[in-house]
Scaffold this active site. Structure first.
Site, PDB file in Angstrom:
ATOM      1  N   GLY A 148       0.806  -1.212   0.000  1.00 33.63           N
ATOM      2  CA  GLY A 148       0.000   0.000   0.000  1.00 33.63           C
ATOM      3  C   GLY A 148       0.840   1.263   0.000  1.00 33.63           C
ATOM      4  O   GLY A 148       2.017   1.226  -0.355  1.00 33.63           O
ATOM      5  N   ALA A 149       0.215   2.400   0.380  1.00 36.23           N
ATOM      6  CA  ALA A 149       0.829   3.729   0.239  1.00 36.23           C
ATOM      7  C   ALA A 149       1.301   3.850  -1.219  1.00 36.23           C
ATOM      8  O   ALA A 149       2.472   4.118  -1.499  1.00 36.23           O
ATOM      9  CB  ALA A 149       1.959   3.946   1.233  1.00 36.23           C
TER      10      ALA A 149
ATOM     11  N   HIS B 200       2.075   4.525  -5.151  1.00 35.71           N
ATOM     12  CA  HIS B 200       2.622   5.628  -5.938  1.00 35.71           C
ATOM     13  C   HIS B 200       2.773   5.137  -7.376  1.00 35.71           C
ATOM     14  O   HIS B 200       2.407   3.989  -7.686  1.00 35.71           O
ATOM     15  CB  HIS B 200       3.959   6.101  -5.350  1.00 35.71           C
ATOM     16  CG  HIS B 200       4.922   4.976  -5.083  1.00 35.71           C
ATOM     17  ND1 HIS B 200       5.516   4.246  -6.094  1.00 35.71           N
ATOM     18  CD2 HIS B 200       5.362   4.413  -3.931  1.00 35.71           C
ATOM     19  CE1 HIS B 200       6.286   3.321  -5.583  1.00 35.71           C
ATOM     20  NE2 HIS B 200       6.203   3.391  -4.260  1.00 35.71           N
TER      21      HIS B 200
ATOM     22  N   HIS C 177       4.102   1.591  -8.110  1.00 40.19           N
ATOM     23  CA  HIS C 177       3.131   0.497  -7.998  1.00 40.19           C
ATOM     24  C   HIS C 177       2.194   0.507  -9.210  1.00 40.19           C
ATOM     25  O   HIS C 177       1.869  -0.548  -9.768  1.00 40.19           O
ATOM     26  CB  HIS C 177       2.263   0.672  -6.745  1.00 40.19           C
ATOM     27  CG  HIS C 177       3.015   0.605  -5.444  1.00 40.19           C
ATOM     28  ND1 HIS C 177       3.170   1.697  -4.626  1.00 40.19           N
ATOM     29  CD2 HIS C 177       3.631  -0.430  -4.822  1.00 40.19           C
ATOM     30  CE1 HIS C 177       3.849   1.335  -3.546  1.00 40.19           C
ATOM     31  NE2 HIS C 177       4.145   0.061  -3.631  1.00 40.19           N
TER      32      HIS C 177
ATOM     33  N   GLY D 225       8.765  -5.191  -8.784  1.00 37.87           N
ATOM     34  CA  GLY D 225       9.613  -4.090  -9.230  1.00 37.87           C
ATOM     35  C   GLY D 225      11.100  -4.382  -9.066  1.00 37.87           C
ATOM     36  O   GLY D 225      11.526  -4.995  -8.083  1.00 37.87           O
TER      37      GLY D 225
ATOM     38  N   GLN E 155      14.933  -8.764  -3.826  1.00 38.12           N
ATOM     39  CA  GLN E 155      13.652  -9.394  -3.497  1.00 38.12           C
ATOM     40  C   GLN E 155      13.094 -10.153  -4.701  1.00 38.12           C
ATOM     41  O   GLN E 155      12.688 -11.307  -4.593  1.00 38.12           O
ATOM     42  CB  GLN E 155      12.674  -8.317  -3.034  1.00 38.12           C
ATOM     43  CG  GLN E 155      11.250  -8.790  -2.878  1.00 38.12           C
ATOM     44  CD  GLN E 155      10.357  -7.696  -2.307  1.00 38.12           C
ATOM     45  OE1 GLN E 155      10.308  -7.494  -1.109  1.00 38.12           O
ATOM     46  NE2 GLN E 155       9.646  -6.987  -3.169  1.00 38.12           N
TER      47      GLN E 155
ATOM     48  N   VAL F  38      10.577   2.989 -11.398  1.00 37.35           N
ATOM     49  CA  VAL F  38       9.973   4.280 -11.726  1.00 37.35           C
ATOM     50  C   VAL F  38      10.583   5.328 -10.793  1.00 37.35           C
ATOM     51  O   VAL F  38      10.643   5.123  -9.577  1.00 37.35           O
ATOM     52  CB  VAL F  38       8.440   4.234 -11.563  1.00 37.35           C
ATOM     53  CG1 VAL F  38       7.827   5.591 -11.854  1.00 37.35           C
ATOM     54  CG2 VAL F  38       7.857   3.170 -12.484  1.00 37.35           C
TER      55      VAL F  38
HETATM   56  P1  AMP Z   1       5.999  -2.383  -1.672  1.00 38.22           P
HETATM   57  O1  AMP Z   1       4.605  -1.840  -1.545  1.00 38.22           O
HETATM   58  O2  AMP Z   1       7.070  -1.431  -1.303  1.00 38.22           O
HETATM   59  O3  AMP Z   1       6.147  -3.736  -1.025  1.00 38.22           O
HETATM   60  O4  AMP Z   1       6.217  -2.633  -3.231  1.00 38.22           O
HETATM   61  C1  AMP Z   1       5.342  -3.446  -3.963  1.00 38.22           C
HETATM   62  C2  AMP Z   1       5.951  -3.707  -5.306  1.00 38.22           C
HETATM   63  O5  AMP Z   1       6.126  -2.482  -5.993  1.00 38.22           O
HETATM   64  C3  AMP Z   1       7.315  -4.393  -5.221  1.00 38.22           C
HETATM   65  O6  AMP Z   1       7.408  -5.370  -6.237  1.00 38.22           O
HETATM   66  C4  AMP Z   1       8.262  -3.243  -5.472  1.00 38.22           C
HETATM   67  O7  AMP Z   1       9.491  -3.617  -6.023  1.00 38.22           O
HETATM   68  C5  AMP Z   1       7.460  -2.412  -6.458  1.00 38.22           C
HETATM   69  N1  AMP Z   1       7.945  -1.020  -6.472  1.00 38.22           N
HETATM   70  C6  AMP Z   1       8.029  -0.178  -5.416  1.00 38.22           C
HETATM   71  N2  AMP Z   1       8.567   0.993  -5.800  1.00 38.22           N
HETATM   72  C7  AMP Z   1       8.832   0.881  -7.121  1.00 38.22           C
HETATM   73  C8  AMP Z   1       9.407   1.747  -8.098  1.00 38.22           C
HETATM   74  N3  AMP Z   1       9.829   2.975  -7.800  1.00 38.22           N
HETATM   75  N4  AMP Z   1       9.527   1.299  -9.355  1.00 38.22           N
HETATM   76  C9  AMP Z   1       9.125   0.039  -9.684  1.00 38.22           C
HETATM   77  N5  AMP Z   1       8.580  -0.817  -8.819  1.00 38.22           N
HETATM   78  C10 AMP Z   1       8.424  -0.415  -7.551  1.00 38.22           C
END
Ligand code: AMP
Length: 299
Positions: free
Chosen positions: A31-32, A34, A37, A149, A155, A178
């Site tokens: 969540g949160a 951007h 995501h 991502g 990860q 991104v």
């Molecule tokens: P998180 O909510 O931080 O667990 O991220 C969820 C997914 O979004 C993960 O696969 C992250 O690698 C991906 N993600 C987060 N930030 C970015 C970004 N700036 N660019 C690409 N993928 C992202």
């Protein structure tokens, strides 16, 4: 967009889709949301017939309780963004749904050094938590695709490896990082930065770029230590700035080995930021560019 809160209901949806020769793309998040995501969601929309996004702040992957407490939670805004980008299902499980009392123990998976290096070394237990939650999702849902991502490079490498060890057909689709206009990699944790800190945070990408420009001209160790110096001089506490083999995350045997991945994790005023940059070949201009990394630190 339908909101589903239990595995039972989501599995029923996914199996119906798959029984009709249609595919499901799954985007796990905390969540949160951007643009980073949303880029994953757009890619899922483009590749799969149906897109499922999960929002679950997984407690077992946080190695500091304060970090878990401070993690931004913006569910109303998240739902709005997911509606706009066009998601079929939002999975919003409770902690009890993910970790019920009598959950069978996780099978023993072997990631070799992958889960011990870099983030593994600095965040003990972090990948155990990531694997635990991702195994639960993938084992239950068995989507056709999972979108992750490259921002969290290690990860996605570990989950790729996990999938190879699981008896399911889900494929992982890695998605490009991104960035904000300043170059700062988008992250939910950026919301915790003040404007001034955000301005400093852009130095992470500037330093990655500066390091890239030195590739093939200066020994990797020297590039690493200069980068750490540059980041420290503008106020970061650097966990690591490391040039590694993108397949194994181990140190390249010599400074002429390409491709390499430059990975960085650094703290800025108590907020931990990570980023990385893949470098396919050595600097092409054959010259050592003197790059200004910040007002105070130069190469
Ligand atoms: P998180 O909510 O931080 O667990 O991220 C969820 C997914 O979004 C993960 O696969 C992250 O690698 C991906 N993600 C987060 N930030 C970015 C970004 N700036 N660019 C690409 N993928 C992202």
């Amino acid at each position: 967009m339908t909101i589903i809160k239990t595995f039972g209901n989501l599995i029923a949806f996914i199996r119906t889709v798959q029984a009709n020769a249609r595919t499901v793309g799954f985007v796990p998040t905390m969540g949160a949301l951007h643009e980073g995501h949303l880029a994953l969601v757009r890619q899922a929309n483009a590749i799969a017939h149906y897109t499922v996004v999960s929002i679950f702040v997984n407690p077992t992957q946080f190695n500091e309780e304060k970090d878990l407490d401070n993690y931004p939670r913006t569910i109303a805004a998240d739902i709005q963004q997911l509606e706009q980008v066009g998601v079929d299902v939002l999975f919003l499980p409770t902690t009890q749904e993910i970790y019920p009392t009598h959950l069978p123990p996780l099978p023993a998976f072997d990631f070799g050094e992958l889960s011990m290096l870099l983030e593994g070394a600095y965040r003990p237990g972090h990948f155990d938590g990531v694997v635990q939650v991702m195994h639960r999702f993938l084992d239950q849902l068995q989507p056709d695709w999972v979108f992750m991502g490259l921002k969290d490079y290690q990860q996605q490498l570990i989950i790729q490896n996990l999938l190879e060890q699981m008896p399911i057909r889900t494929k992982l689709m890695p998605c490009a990082i991104v960035r904000e206009e300043s170059g700062l990699a988008m992250s939910s944790r950026n919301q915790l930065l003040t404007t001034k800190q955000r301005n400093t945070a852009r130095q992470i990408y500037a330093t990655l770029q500066a390091a890239k420009s030195q590739m093939g001209l200066v020994a990797f160790e020297q590039i690493e230590s200069k980068a750490i110096q540059a980041l420290t001089s503008v106020g970061f506490e650097v966990d690591y700035f490391a040039i590694v083999d993108p397949a194994t995350l181990t140190k390249p045997s010599h400074s002429d080995q390409f491709p390499v991945l430059i990975c960085v994790a650094a703290w800025l005023s108590g907020i931990r930021l990570i980023d990385n940059l893949l470098v396919e070949t050595k600097a092409s201009n054959g010259q050592s560019a003197r790059l200004v990394v910040s007002d105070t630190a130069t190469y």
